[in-house]
Design a protein around this motif. Structure first.
Motif: not given
Length: 200
Positions: A28-29, A40, A42, A46-50
């Motif tokens: 997504k981003t 970084h 997203l 899943d709203e948890t940043e990888q």
């Protein structure tokens, strides 16, 4: 649900022609952290940043995907019908994109073909292929002031930025063509075909 989403679900559910395609996740981003040397990310759903260190980025892929659409104009006068047909022919001459008008007394249907851009990346320690559809990607967030209103210019800037950021990653012919100013490889027909190529 879009055609591209349908294709992605098919990839997850079915092996094609005996080839097991990789699991995948849509990005997504994505932002670059030059200080910490990491990206970084997203993912959709899943709203948890990888957070991924640059040395875990193993390979980078890209492609153009053919996309056809039909636009129908109803209840046009003869003059407007001729105008739409002329516009289609002129568009083909100027942009090189085939646009074939089909005319009857009630409507005009114009077939448009465009090329959508897709990126993929393989990350060490993550089974899923992470991929980006350029048409819906936030280039402004990824590129900052370098982002423009042109998708193609953004694609080229993003590829160069990513290739420079992760020079150790193996690049496919799409990335190499952009970074070395060479002709782009031929387009693929579908997102599924792109996944198949990456899975080889």
């Amino acid at each position: 649900m879009t055609d591209q989403t349908d294709q992605t679900q098919q990839v997850e559910e079915e092996p094609a022609f005996g080839l097991q395609l990789p699991p995948n996740a849509r990005v997504k981003t994505l932002t670059f952290d030059d200080v910490q040397r990491q990206i970084h990310v997203l993912l959709d759903g899943d709203e948890t940043e990888q957070v991924v260190p640059v040395d875990r980025i193993r390979s980078l892929y890209g492609a153009r995907i053919r996309h056809e659409s039909l636009t129908q104009y109803k209840s046009l006068s003869v003059a407007k019908t001729a105008s739409v047909a002329f516009t289609a022919v002129a568009g083909m001459a100027v942009m090189g994109i085939p646009m074939s008008p089909t005319v009857n007394k009630n409507s005009v249907t114009v077939a448009n073909e465009e090329l959508l851009f897709v990126f993929g990346m393989r990350i060490d320690g993550i089974d899923a292929l992470w991929y980006i559809m350029a048409a819906s990607f936030n280039f402004r967030k990824a590129l900052g002031p370098l982002a423009t209103y042109s998708t193609e210019l953004n694609v080229r800037e993003f590829v160069k930025r990513f290739a420079t950021f992760a020079p150790q990653a193996v690049e496919d012919s799409f990335f190499t063509a952009i970074t070395k100013t060479l002709p782009l490889p031929p387009p693929v027909e579908t997102l599924i075909e792109f996944f198949r190529i990456v899975a080889r």
